[in-house]
Design an enzyme around this catalytic site. Structure first.
Site, PDB file in Angstrom:
ATOM      1  N   GLY A  15      41.301  23.970  13.925  1.00  0.00           N
ATOM      2  CA  GLY A  15      41.925  24.286  12.633  1.00  0.00           C
ATOM      3  C   GLY A  15      42.266  25.770  12.514  1.00  0.00           C
ATOM      4  CE  LYS A  75      41.072  21.439  20.420  1.00  0.00           C
ATOM      5  NZ  LYS A  75      39.743  21.052  20.463  1.00  0.00           N
ATOM      6  CB  ALA A  99      35.611  20.398  12.639  1.00  0.00           C
ATOM      7  N   GLY A 100      35.677  21.635  15.884  1.00  0.00           N
ATOM      8  CA  GLY A 100      36.154  21.216  17.209  1.00  0.00           C
ATOM      9  C   GLY A 100      37.558  20.645  17.148  1.00  0.00           C
ATOM     10  CB  SER A 156      43.300  27.689  17.297  1.00  0.00           C
ATOM     11  OG  SER A 156      42.035  28.086  17.754  1.00  0.00           O
ATOM     12  CG  ASP A 171      41.609  25.483  21.477  1.00  0.00           C
ATOM     13  OD1 ASP A 171      41.711  25.200  22.688  1.00  0.00           O
ATOM     14  OD2 ASP A 171      40.628  25.172  20.779  1.00  0.00           O
ATOM     15  N   PRO A 209      39.006  19.913   8.746  1.00  0.00           N
ATOM     16  CG  PRO A 209      37.673  18.238   9.653  1.00  0.00           C
ATOM     17  CD  PRO A 209      39.067  18.534   9.234  1.00  0.00           C
ATOM     18  CB  VAL A 210      35.849  24.788   8.199  1.00  0.00           C
ATOM     19  CG1 VAL A 210      35.541  26.200   8.678  1.00  0.00           C
ATOM     20  CG2 VAL A 210      36.948  24.823   7.149  1.00  0.00           C
TER      21      VAL A 210
HETATM   22  O1  C5P Z   1      39.011  31.549  22.933  1.00  0.00           O
HETATM   23  P1  C5P Z   1      38.182  31.226  21.747  1.00  0.00           P
HETATM   24  O2  C5P Z   1      37.924  32.433  20.882  1.00  0.00           O
HETATM   25  O3  C5P Z   1      38.634  30.059  20.977  1.00  0.00           O
HETATM   26  O4  C5P Z   1      36.763  30.803  22.337  1.00  0.00           O
HETATM   27  C1  C5P Z   1      35.590  30.775  21.550  1.00  0.00           C
HETATM   28  C2  C5P Z   1      34.382  30.902  22.463  1.00  0.00           C
HETATM   29  O5  C5P Z   1      34.269  29.763  23.320  1.00  0.00           O
HETATM   30  C3  C5P Z   1      34.468  32.089  23.419  1.00  0.00           C
HETATM   31  O6  C5P Z   1      33.910  33.233  22.841  1.00  0.00           O
HETATM   32  C4  C5P Z   1      33.633  31.627  24.599  1.00  0.00           C
HETATM   33  O7  C5P Z   1      32.273  31.837  24.334  1.00  0.00           O
HETATM   34  C5  C5P Z   1      33.869  30.126  24.620  1.00  0.00           C
HETATM   35  N1  C5P Z   1      34.920  29.714  25.584  1.00  0.00           N
HETATM   36  C6  C5P Z   1      34.632  29.749  26.938  1.00  0.00           C
HETATM   37  N2  C5P Z   1      35.602  29.374  27.832  1.00  0.00           N
HETATM   38  C7  C5P Z   1      36.817  28.974  27.409  1.00  0.00           C
HETATM   39  C8  C5P Z   1      37.122  28.931  26.036  1.00  0.00           C
HETATM   40  C9  C5P Z   1      36.155  29.303  25.151  1.00  0.00           C
HETATM   41  O8  C5P Z   1      33.523  30.097  27.353  1.00  0.00           O
HETATM   42  N3  C5P Z   1      37.725  28.624  28.304  1.00  0.00           N
END
Ligand code: C5P
Length: 312
Positions: A106, A11, A102-103, A108, A141, A99-100
């Protein structure tokens, strides 16, 4: 029992706005998320064992419970112990193309594919909404990765409202393979630097602090030029100063043309929305010539409306 191969797409963010801090410590977000055609392939093969085994050809992808795909399998076993006991575990083979770190979600997306795959193999008959709820327990995500398409995501990123799909728009993704950004670091740094700008989450301040209305309209009208003009990502404010190479890459992509360029999620991948495949190839070639770094990688893909899909 059948073996399933699933396609798990990457995404990009067309919008990422941080509007506050939540009681659970996460950030309250408004995002517009969009799947692209670039995808991993996951094969789930029943193994007749009381456990899961994960394999991936990519050296940086962990194969233990630090991998969200593995945690997805463990979550399913915990939630459906009877089915796990009856049908047994699976071997999960991840063919990595996204890519790993990477934002691009991947990891998720791989987690989402395991939920969908085990639902099929264990004959659970879960609804999309049940799968999304399970996904939200794995990562913000994951629910979106199950759905795919063009979606407005709120809350932690797990509350989804579908928008009109915008498909087949060529996109260049660019990333240094020796750079990765921790999502947790990006949000934490944003909080330290800009936390005092958060609005009151419960009052009218919440609605006023959201800026993506015009972008939603542009998506509705499929106005690609306007979509490009309205791309927005708050996390650029912390990631770009810390990673000047990424800032430079973004600036070169912007100068090279296309509709618009932006960083996706917490980066460090940047993307350019293009008018045609031909333009995308020209931009790619130009930037590749300008920045001659063996670590810089490009992918030519396009916007898609697919979430997790069964390949066979
Ligand atoms: O939910 P996920 O594990 O993908 O999020 C990774 C990190 O990003 C979380 O540990 C948190 O530090 C940050 N995050 C956040 N607020 C969100 C989504 C992610 O602070 N809404």
């Amino acid at each position: 029992m059948q073996t399933y191969t699933l396609s798990a797409p990457a995404k990009i963010n067309l919008d990422l706005e941080i509007i506050g801090i939540r009681e659970d410590g996460y950030h309250e977000l408004v995002m517009i998320l969009q799947t692209v055609s670039l995808h991993d392939r996951l094969t789930l093969r029943p193994n007749g064992l009381e456990g899961f085994r994960l394999k991936c050809q990519h050296p940086e992808v962990p194969t233990d419970s630090s991998n969200i795909a593995y945690r997805a399998a463990e979550l399913m076993a915990k939630e459906f112990p009877q089915h796990f006991a009856n049908f047994g575990g699976v071997d999960i083979d991840i063919e990595k193309h996204i890519p790993v770190a990477a934002g691009l979600a991947g990891g998720s997306s791989n987690g989402a594919a395991v939920l969908v795959g085990l639902d099929l193999i264990w004959n659970l008959g879960l609804t999309k909404s049940q799968l999304r709820d399970l996904g939200a327990r794995l990562g913000s995500d994951v629910p979106f990765c199950i759905e795919g398409g063009t979606v407005i995501a709120t809350g932690r990123g797990e509350k989804l409202d579908p928008l009109t799909s915008i498909v087949s728009i060529p996109v260049i993704l660019a990333k240094y393979d020796n750079l990765s950004v921790s999502t947790a670091w990006a949000y934490q740094t944003y909080r330290q630097k800009f936390g005092d700008t958060y609005k009151n989450l419960t009052g009218p301040g919440k609605a006023h602090s959201v800026h993506c209305g015009p972008l939603v309209n542009a998506i509705f009208e499929k106005d690609v030029v306007r979509i490009g003009q309205l791309l927005h990502n708050d996390l650029e404010r912390v990631v770009l100063p810390e990673y000047p190479q990424v800032a430079e890459l973004l600036s070169r992509l912007k100068d090279a043309g296309g509709n618009a360029s932006m960083m996706s999620g917490s980066g460090p991948t940047v993307f350019t929305l293009c008018e045609s495949q031909e333009q995308a190839r020209d931009i790619l070639e130009k930037v590749q010539n300008e920045i001659q770094d063996p670590h810089l990688q490009f992918w030519l893909t396009e916007l898609s409306n697919q979430g997790i899909t069964i390949v066979n």
